[in-house]
Design a protein around this motif. Structure first.
Motif, PDB file in Angstrom:
ATOM      1  N   MET A 125       4.159   4.504 -14.178  1.00 25.51           N
ATOM      2  CA  MET A 125       3.474   4.793 -12.923  1.00 25.51           C
ATOM      3  C   MET A 125       3.030   3.521 -12.199  1.00 25.51           C
ATOM      4  O   MET A 125       3.024   3.475 -10.961  1.00 25.51           O
ATOM      5  N   HIS A 126       2.653   2.496 -12.941  1.00 26.15           N
ATOM      6  CA  HIS A 126       2.238   1.244 -12.308  1.00 26.15           C
ATOM      7  C   HIS A 126       3.365   0.690 -11.449  1.00 26.15           C
ATOM      8  O   HIS A 126       3.166   0.338 -10.268  1.00 26.15           O
ATOM      9  N   ASP A 127       4.562   0.614 -12.006  1.00 29.23           N
ATOM     10  CA  ASP A 127       5.712   0.104 -11.257  1.00 29.23           C
ATOM     11  C   ASP A 127       6.061   1.035 -10.094  1.00 29.23           C
ATOM     12  O   ASP A 127       6.392   0.587  -8.998  1.00 29.23           O
ATOM     13  N   ALA A 128       5.985   2.339 -10.346  1.00 26.21           N
ATOM     14  CA  ALA A 128       6.312   3.308  -9.302  1.00 26.21           C
ATOM     15  C   ALA A 128       5.373   3.176  -8.107  1.00 26.21           C
ATOM     16  O   ALA A 128       5.799   3.280  -6.947  1.00 26.21           O
ATOM     17  N   GLU A 129       4.109   2.928  -8.371  1.00 24.67           N
ATOM     18  CA  GLU A 129       3.141   2.800  -7.280  1.00 24.67           C
ATOM     19  C   GLU A 129       3.365   1.521  -6.477  1.00 24.67           C
ATOM     20  O   GLU A 129       3.124   1.491  -5.265  1.00 24.67           O
ATOM     21  N   LEU A 130       3.859   0.471  -7.139  1.00 25.12           N
ATOM     22  CA  LEU A 130       4.216  -0.750  -6.406  1.00 25.12           C
ATOM     23  C   LEU A 130       5.389  -0.487  -5.466  1.00 25.12           C
ATOM     24  O   LEU A 130       5.403  -0.962  -4.321  1.00 25.12           O
ATOM     25  N   ILE A 131       6.365   0.278  -5.941  1.00 30.63           N
ATOM     26  CA  ILE A 131       7.501   0.655  -5.093  1.00 30.63           C
ATOM     27  C   ILE A 131       7.030   1.527  -3.943  1.00 30.63           C
ATOM     28  O   ILE A 131       7.433   1.349  -2.785  1.00 30.63           O
ATOM     29  N   ASP A 133       4.032   1.644  -2.559  1.00 23.76           N
ATOM     30  CA  ASP A 133       3.267   0.843  -1.596  1.00 23.76           C
ATOM     31  C   ASP A 133       4.195   0.041  -0.694  1.00 23.76           C
ATOM     32  O   ASP A 133       3.987  -0.040   0.525  1.00 23.76           O
ATOM     33  N   ALA A 134       5.237  -0.550  -1.304  1.00 22.94           N
ATOM     34  CA  ALA A 134       6.171  -1.354  -0.511  1.00 22.94           C
ATOM     35  C   ALA A 134       6.935  -0.484   0.479  1.00 22.94           C
ATOM     36  O   ALA A 134       7.114  -0.862   1.649  1.00 22.94           O
ATOM     37  N   ALA A 135       7.378   0.677   0.036  1.00 24.44           N
ATOM     38  CA  ALA A 135       8.119   1.582   0.918  1.00 24.44           C
ATOM     39  C   ALA A 135       7.249   2.004   2.102  1.00 24.44           C
ATOM     40  O   ALA A 135       7.730   2.091   3.239  1.00 24.44           O
TER      41      ALA A 135
END
Length: 371
Positions: A125-131, A133-135
Motif C-alpha cells: 500500500m505504501h508504494d501504491a499510494e505514492l503512485i 499521489d503522482a497520478a
C-alpha cells in the motif's frame, strides 16, 4: 466524436509504448492454448486505432525477440531513454511487481494521456499510494489490468446476479503450487496471495459492486481510491496451514469477510495444489452462478422433480461460457474509448488499490498470527 471539446476522427491513431517484453508484455502471444490476444503487445497491434511505437526491456534477449516481431517500433534497454526519445499517448507497464513503483512514477511524470499498469498496482500500500499521489498531481489517468473486469463472461455473470435474488454467500478460491505467502518473498512479490490473489479479490469486488447499475459497475476515471470505498470489509483469517518443511511459508489460507449486500464471503487460497484453479460461486435466494477458468454455470429456482411442493435449483444449460471472452482486446478498446471521451475506465487505480488494501490486511493478519 468529442474529446476535451475537440471532435476527433475515428481514423486518429493513438501511439503506445510497452515497458516489459516478457510474458504478459509479449511472449504469451505464442501460447497456442490461450485465448488470443494474450499479451499487451499483441492486443495493441490488433487494435486499428493504436500504433505501437516503442518497446523497452533491460533483458536484451527479450527485447531483441520483441523487435523482430514489431519491426517498425523503437527498442530501448531502459525506460528513461524511451521517454526521452518518444512521447506515447499510452504507456503500458508490464514488468514484475518489484519494478512497478519506479517505472510507474517515471511513466506518470512523462505525462502520457493514459498509463496501463499491470496488476497488482504495487508490492504494498505504501508504494501504491505514492503512485496514486503522482497520478493525481500530474493528472494522468491509470488503467489497472485486472482482466476479468473486461472479460465478456464476467460481464455476463454480473448481469445475471440480478436474477438470483438476494446474495446469501460467495465462495471464491485460488489453487496453485505457488506459496500463498512468505515474508521472504515480500520484496519480490513472488507469492500467490499478491500475484494471483489480486485477481480473486478484485473479481469478487467487481461482481458485487454496483449490481443495480445499468452500466454494470463501470467506474469513473478518477485516480483517488477514496472515490470508491472498499467492497469487502470485516476481513478475518479463519484458518492458516503452514508448510511442513518450511514453517515460515503459508500453503493454505481461508478468509471470511462481508460486503453491504452479502454477509458471508469466503476466500480460499491454496499453495500446495498440483493444478491451477480459479473459481467464484455466488449463491442467491433464487439461483446460483459459478464462474472461473473454463467455468460458467447458471442455476435458477424451479419446481422440484424430486419433492412435491418444493423448489430446486436447476442449471440452465442454454447459458454457457462464451467461446471468446475478449479480455485483453476489450481492455485495450476500453483505453481507446476512454481517450475518445466515449467511456469511463472499467478498471482504475482506485479499484486496484482497494483490492490491494484487502490483500495487505490479510498479509498483516498472517504476520500477527505468526508472532
Amino acid at each position: 466524436m468529442r474529446n476535451n471539446g475537440v471532435y476527433m476522427s475515428k481514423t486518429v491513431k493513438y501511439t503506445a509504448a510497452v515497458i516489459g517484453t516478457g510474458r504478459i508484455g509479449f511472449t504469451l502471444a505464442f501460447d497456442k492454448k490461450r485465448e488470443q490476444p494474450a499479451s499487451h503487445t499483441s492486443a495493441l497491434l490488433a487494435n486499428k486505432r493504436i500504433r505501437l511505437i516503442a518497446g523497452c526491456d533491460k533483458n536484451a534477449e527479450h527485447l531483441s525477440r520483441w523487435q523482430e516481431f514489431v519491426k517498425c517500433a523503437g527498442a530501448y534497454n531502459n525506460f528513461p531513454y524511451l521517454f526521452a526519445a518518444s512521447k506515447p499517448d499510452i504507456a503500458v507497464i508490464a514488468v514484475n511487481e518489484d519494478a512497478h513503483l519506479e517505472i510507474a512514477l517515471a511513466a506518470i511524470r512523462a505525462r502520457p494521456r493514459l498509463v496501463i499498469l499491470e496488476k497488482p498496482v504495487a508490492l504494498n500500500m505504501h508504494d501504491a499510494e505514492l503512485i496514486e499521489d503522482a497520478a493525481f498531481d500530474y493528472g494522468v489517468p491509470v488503467l489497472v489490468n485486472h482482466e476479468r473486469r473486461f472479460a465478456d463472461d464476467y460481464k455476463s455473470a454480473k448481469k445475471l446476479i440480478r436474477e438470483i435474488g438476494q446474495i446469501q454467500s460467495v465462495n471464491a478460491r485460488l489453487d496453485s503450487g505457488l506459496r500463498v505467502y512468505s515474508k521472504e518473498f515480500e520484496a519480490s512479490g513472488e507469492y500467490s496471495l499478491l500475484h494471483d490473489g489480486t485477481h480473486l479479490v478484485d473479481s469478487v469486488m467487481y461482481l458485487l459492486e454496483n449490481t443495480d447499475s445499468e452500466h454494470g459497475g463501470e467506474t469513473s476515471d478518477s485516480n483517488r481510491s477514496a472515490e470508491v470505498p472498499p467492497i469487502l470489509r470485516n476481513i478475518k483469517i479463519t484458518s492458516v496451514y503452514y508448510d511442513d518443511v518450511q514453517p515460515e511459508i503459508v500453503r493454505n489460507l481461508s478468509v471470511h469477510c462481508s460486503s453491504s449486500n452479502c454477509a458471508d464471503i469466503n476466500l480460499h487460497f491454496s499453495g500446495r495444489s498440483r493444478y491451477f484453479g480459479f473459481e467464484i460461486d455466488i449463491i442467491g435466494t433464487e439461483g446460483r452462478i459459478k464462474i472461473g477458468n473454463g467455468i460458467f454455470e447458471f442455476y435458477k429456482r424451479e419446481s422440484s422433480k424430486l419433492y412435491t411442493g418444493f423448489y430446486s435449483l436447476v442449471r440452465d444449460k442454454r447459458i454457457k461460457c462464451c467461446a471468446k471472452t475478449r479480455y485483453f482486446s476489450n481492455m485495450v478498446q476500453n483505453a481507446v474509448d476512454f481517450l475518445d471521451g466515449k467511456a469511463s475506465l472499467r478498471s482504475t487505480l482506485h479499484t486496484g488499490i482497494n483490492a490491494l488494501a484487502v490483500l495487505e490486511d490479510i498479509k498483516n493478519q498472517i504476520k500477527d498470527k505468526s508472532v
